[in-house]
Design an enzyme around this catalytic site. Structure first.
Site, short mmCIF file in Angstrom:
data_model
loop_
_atom_site.label_atom_id
_atom_site.label_comp_id
_atom_site.label_asym_id
_atom_site.label_seq_id
_atom_site.Cartn_x
_atom_site.Cartn_y
_atom_site.Cartn_z
CB CYS B 76 -0.14 -2.51 -1.50
SG CYS B 76 -0.43 -0.97 -0.61
CG HIS B 182 -3.87 -4.61 0.74
ND1 HIS B 182 -2.57 -5.03 0.85
CD2 HIS B 182 -3.85 -3.28 0.96
CE1 HIS B 182 -1.80 -4.00 1.14
NE2 HIS B 182 -2.54 -2.91 1.22
CD GLU B 184 -3.01 -8.63 0.82
OE1 GLU B 184 -3.28 -8.64 -0.40
OE2 GLU B 184 -2.40 -7.70 1.39
#
Lengths: 254, 200
Positions: B76, B182, B184
């Site tokens: 990001c 993202h 994650e």
């Protein structure tokens, strides 16, 4: 293509899920984490945890729950309920919440939106608006829908965007709990007036209602609680239905 | 050991949580020696470009990051800071990727006003993917994006996402990798990306 998001909302009281139901394969339906994981497996795109009895003494319990959720859940989630200061927001964001939703406190002191946005970025700030139509006007309500304010909803949403809100979570009190469908009118009015995403909430009773809100308004996401809790609508079937209706949704394989 | 760069940007905890879910050992640190000694480095971030770059420069972390030779993954804001320059407060960035970061325009490629929301928030797929980070990833797999600035298309792009206009959703050059989305927070698809990075 950007997908329309389906967001289950979990109401939390004293660290437990309210309105839980006995899902197959879930030992403890009152455990927010078990339920959240179930929703993730089914293809939920995001989750909202709303602490419905947020009080100062319960804050710590909530932050501990958020820490556990963040460790277990691999999709974004928002936490809301009683957030009144940057410190309240900071506690939850540092515990792992991706976004916080603020409501009454932002009406009381709109600068709170700016303060949280400056500290953590606009993407963290979801402004929740409870709205109700009276005569021809949509008014903003606070305190869980008990108190009417003098804020006209579209104007308040526009102001919130200028102050730094990253998304609007719009709940129509006229529709909430009716299962008669989202309020398309105010959802579209707000979506057309702001450049940030709008999450439609209140009134979803079946799969067609989600199709409708995405076909007839520019809402970016649809949120519901009880129909998912009580399995009246399964998230997997909802995604399949919307896909067949040519609405862009994220499909989960396997 | 994987180190996650600690600096004044958010979402570090999310990256740490995701690595723990994959069973990987990681350490969040701003200690230069530990970062240099790591097998892999993750440079996460949610925040604002100029204050992040100032923070990194004041601590000499800008030159440290550029000098790393082990696999490095920017996520990001991390990806954006690895580019040459960002329009966000006119910020000179690390210049690892020869690529400029711009703000999403209010008009589309034909100059017409579009109805797309900014920030770009939510799940989106790719028009093309290649490279090691995206091994086994189909362009149809959705990842979670949250951003108002984008890296332009450049020679180092390994993934292209189309939102308002096509932009670099993934970058790769030598030992440096980056993702605008993202991983994650991108459910199983994102975990595949992180696993790919752990196997480089």
């Amino acid at each position: 293509m950007l997908k329309k998001r389906i967001i289950p909302c979990l109401d939390i009281q004293n660290g437990r899920t309210v309105k839980g139901i006995n899902f197959v394969g879930i030992r403890d339906a009152g455990d927010p984490i078990e339920l959240a994981k179930r929703y993730v497996t089914e293809g939920a795109d995001e989750l909202v945890f709303l602490d419905i009895t947020a009080t100062v003494e319960k804050r710590k319990t909530l932050a501990e729950l958020v820490t556990r959720i963040a460790a277990e859940i691999n999709i974004p989630f928002t936490v809301g309920g009683g957030i009144g200061s940057v410190a309240d927001a900071a506690l939850l964001i540092k515990a792992g919440a991706d976004k916080v939703s603020i409501n009454s406190a932002a009406v009381r002191r709109p600068d709170l939106i700016t303060e949280i946005a400056q500290e953590f970025g606009s993407q963290c700030v979801v402004l929740a608006i409870d709205t109700k139509k009276e005569a021809e006007n949509w008014w903003t309500y606070v305190h869980g829908g008990r108190t009417r304010t003098d804020l006209e909803t579209v104007a308040w949403a526009v102001k919130a965007e200028q102050l730094g809100a990253g998304e609007i979570l719009l709940t129509s009190m006229n529709s909430d709990g009716t299962k008669a469908g989202f309020s398309l009118e105010i959802t579209q009015k707000v979506s057309a007036a702001v450049g940030i995403p709008v999450i439609a909430s209140g009134g979803a009773g079946n799969m067609q209602h989600f199709a409708e809100v995405f076909q007839k308004t520019e809402a970016s996401a649809g949120l519901a609680a009880s129909i998912f809790h009580y399995k009246e609508v399964g998230i997997e079937s909802l995604k399949r239905f919307l896909f067949a209706e040519k609405i862009p949704v994220r499909r989960v394989d396997g | 050991m994987i180190t996650i760069i600690k600096y004044n940007a958010g979402n570090i905890k999310s990256v740490e949580n995701a690595l723990h879910r994959l069973g990987a050992d990681c350490l969040v640190t701003d200690d230069a020696d530990r970062i240099r000694a790591a097998d892999r480095v993750i440079f996460p971030g949610v925040g604002e470009a100029s204050s992040a770059m100032r923070y990194l420069r004041e601590r000499g972390m800008d030159s440290l990051l550029k000098s790393l030779t082990q696999p490095v993954l920017g996520v990001c804001l991390g990806q954006q800071l690895m580019c040459r320059h960002s329009e966000e407060n006119d910020t000179d960035c690390l210049g690892i990727f020869d690529c400029a970061v711009k703000k999403f325009p209010l008009t589309d490629a034909d100059g017409k006003l579009h109805r797309e929301k900014i920030p770009h928030i939510g799940w989106n797929d790719f028009t093309e993917v290649k490279g090691r980070l995206f091994q086994g990833i189909s362009p149809a797999e959705d990842m979670y994006f949250v951003h108002s600035y984008y890296a332009e298309i450049c020679a180092e792009a390994t993934a292209v996402c189309d939102y308002i206009l096509p932009f670099s959703a993934g970058l790769e050059k030598d030992n440096f990798y980056a993702a605008q989305f993202h991983p994650e927070k991108s459910a199983g698809a994102g975990e595949k990306i992180l696993r790919n990075f752990l196997e480089i």
